[in-house]
Scaffold this motif. Structure first.
Motif, PDB file in Angstrom:
ATOM      1  N   HIS A 214       8.789 -58.115  32.974  1.00  0.00           N
ATOM      2  CA  HIS A 214       9.109 -59.516  32.650  1.00  0.00           C
ATOM      3  C   HIS A 214      10.211 -60.069  33.545  1.00  0.00           C
ATOM      4  O   HIS A 214      11.235 -59.430  33.743  1.00  0.00           O
TER       5      HIS A 214
ATOM      6  N   ALA B 183      13.412 -62.401  30.260  1.00  0.00           N
ATOM      7  CA  ALA B 183      13.460 -61.392  29.198  1.00  0.00           C
ATOM      8  C   ALA B 183      14.721 -61.542  28.358  1.00  0.00           C
ATOM      9  O   ALA B 183      15.743 -62.063  28.808  1.00  0.00           O
TER      10      ALA B 183
ATOM     11  N   PRO C 156       6.914 -47.907  24.990  1.00  0.00           N
ATOM     12  CA  PRO C 156       6.417 -49.244  24.649  1.00  0.00           C
ATOM     13  C   PRO C 156       7.077 -49.684  23.337  1.00  0.00           C
ATOM     14  O   PRO C 156       7.358 -48.838  22.469  1.00  0.00           O
TER      15      PRO C 156
ATOM     16  N   CYS D  34      14.619 -51.021  31.641  1.00  0.00           N
ATOM     17  CA  CYS D  34      13.769 -51.635  30.601  1.00  0.00           C
ATOM     18  C   CYS D  34      13.109 -52.900  31.144  1.00  0.00           C
ATOM     19  O   CYS D  34      11.915 -53.145  30.922  1.00  0.00           O
TER      20      CYS D  34
ATOM     21  N   SER E  79       9.133 -53.311  31.950  1.00  0.00           N
ATOM     22  CA  SER E  79       8.381 -54.312  31.173  1.00  0.00           C
ATOM     23  C   SER E  79       7.658 -55.277  32.108  1.00  0.00           C
ATOM     24  O   SER E  79       6.658 -55.875  31.732  1.00  0.00           O
TER      25      SER E  79
ATOM     26  N   TYR F  99       3.244 -53.818  30.007  1.00  0.00           N
ATOM     27  CA  TYR F  99       3.909 -53.820  28.701  1.00  0.00           C
ATOM     28  C   TYR F  99       4.323 -55.239  28.283  1.00  0.00           C
ATOM     29  O   TYR F  99       5.506 -55.578  28.263  1.00  0.00           O
TER      30      TYR F  99
ATOM     31  N   GLY G   2       7.041 -55.531  25.799  1.00  0.00           N
ATOM     32  CA  GLY G   2       8.356 -55.058  26.205  1.00  0.00           C
ATOM     33  C   GLY G   2       8.484 -53.547  26.162  1.00  0.00           C
ATOM     34  O   GLY G   2       7.560 -52.824  25.779  1.00  0.00           O
ATOM     35  N   ILE G   3       9.668 -53.106  26.574  1.00  0.00           N
ATOM     36  CA  ILE G   3       9.963 -51.678  26.708  1.00  0.00           C
ATOM     37  C   ILE G   3      11.276 -51.384  26.005  1.00  0.00           C
ATOM     38  O   ILE G   3      12.226 -52.170  26.092  1.00  0.00           O
TER      39      ILE G   3
ATOM     40  N   VAL H   3      12.394 -57.508  25.875  1.00  0.00           N
ATOM     41  CA  VAL H   3      11.192 -58.170  25.345  1.00  0.00           C
ATOM     42  C   VAL H   3      11.098 -59.551  26.003  1.00  0.00           C
ATOM     43  O   VAL H   3      12.069 -60.008  26.618  1.00  0.00           O
TER      44      VAL H   3
END
Ligand code: PLP
Length: 320
Positions: free
Chosen positions: A110, A113, A39, A104, A108, A26, A29-30, A143
């Motif tokens: 990441h 983030a 998503p 989240c 994601s 993703y 982001g989530i 994100v």
């Protein structure tokens, strides 16, 4: 400071929509919405939500850097404070919100983030105009990390213009309730672009400097730091500058900062979760001091990022 909000490593990861996940799939982001992880492209709200129609919402943004949340407890304090002042209720306590934010981020994939928690007034099932009838809506998302200043601007300092737009006064909206009332800031930003600058500062109702779109401001004069006291969001990065100054034996005060004082400063920098401590080297086309990033700014920037590894200031995200 004790980072009490720890990741819930032992729980299984939730599904994203109806899928069980590959947590690295993703890039955009989530989001968490209506009890589901989605998503980002599927995270949508009704146009009837008062958050959209009346800017009746509060939010907070925390960042994850190198796989660690930075000062999450302070962001949760501010968010829950805003909910209380706006008389909004959500079906999660602090630990519940922290768990959703962690999920989240993990889903994601990441490690750097920008993580937002927000609550809107929602809408009333009967279209009532009474805000007490509305069903409040909690949402969150992670994100990719974004910064007010890009790499070049961080190196050479931002070019800022001071707009004559006035920040919405605290008697109208308590700035401690982090909010989306940004028309003053966005109009200030257009003034700045028109004048060839990269971002804006706007004024308080007394004509002193207030804040900019998504950041607080500091100036340094004769080794002492000042930042506007009134009509500004009590930023967590601003608070972090005070904490770093206390550790370093630097004097920092929240006080009135006039436009003239800002322009005559030895150093100027801005602060935001979106980028940390960021130097400013030009205001209204004129150089601040010698136009270079100042030594106190540079020192605070380095300390700020060092603290991101410190368990007293940050908490680890456990990725699978
Ligand atoms: N001022 C405004 C209006 C903001 O929106 C923000 C952050 O979004 C800030 C200041 C900086 O606050 P923080 O350091 O908590 O990110």
């Amino acid at each position: 400071m004790d980072q009490t909000t720890a990741p819930k490593a032992s729980k299984p990861l939730p599904a994203v929509g109806d899928r069980h996940v590959d947590p690295h799939s993703y890039p955009d982001g989530i989001a968490f919405l209506d009890g589901q992880y989605l998503p980002m492209s599927q995270a949508k709200v009704s146009v009837l939500d008062w958050g959209f129609l009346h800017s009746d919402a509060t939010y907070d943004t925390v960042h994850v850097w190198d796989g660690r949340f930075f000062r999450l407890d302070l962001h949760l304090d501010r968010f829950f404070g805003g909910l209380e002042k706006l008389r909004m209720t959500i079906p999660f306590d602090r630990d519940g919100v922290a768990e959703i934010l962690y999920n989240c981020v993990v889903l994601s994939g990441h490690r750097a983030a920008y993580v937002e928690m927000l609550c809107t007034r929602g809408a009333s099932p009967t279209f009532s105009r009474d805000p007490r009838q509305a069903i409040n809506r909690f949402m969150a998302f992670a994100v990719p990390f974004g910064s007010v200043a890009n790499a070049e601007q961080l190196q050479r300092g931002l070019h800022v213009a001071i707009s004559d737009k006035v920040r919405i006064p605290p008697a109208s909206i308590d700035p401690a309730i982090k909010n989306y009332h940004w028309l003053d800031l966005v109009r200030g930003l257009y003034d700045a672009y028109d004048g060839g600058a990269e971002t804006a500062l706007i004024l308080d109702f007394n004509g002193n400097v207030a804040e900019g779109p998504g950041f607080n401001v500091f100036c340094v004069k004769d080794g002492k730091l000042s930042t506007p006291a009134i009509g500004v969001l009590p930023g967590i990065t601003r608070r972090t500058v005070f904490d770093l100054c206390a550790e370093e034996g630097l004097v920092a005060a929240a006080t009135d900062v006039s436009v003239a004082a800002l322009k005559a400063a030895d150093e100027v920098f801005i602060t935001s979760t979106a980028g940390g401590i960021m130097p400013v080297t030009r205001i209204d086309r004129a150089a601040i001091a010698d136009g270079k990033v100042g030594p106190i700014t540079g020192r605070l920037m380095a300390l700020y990022w060092q603290k991101h590894d410190d368990p007293a200031w940050s908490s680890q995200v456990n990725y699978p």
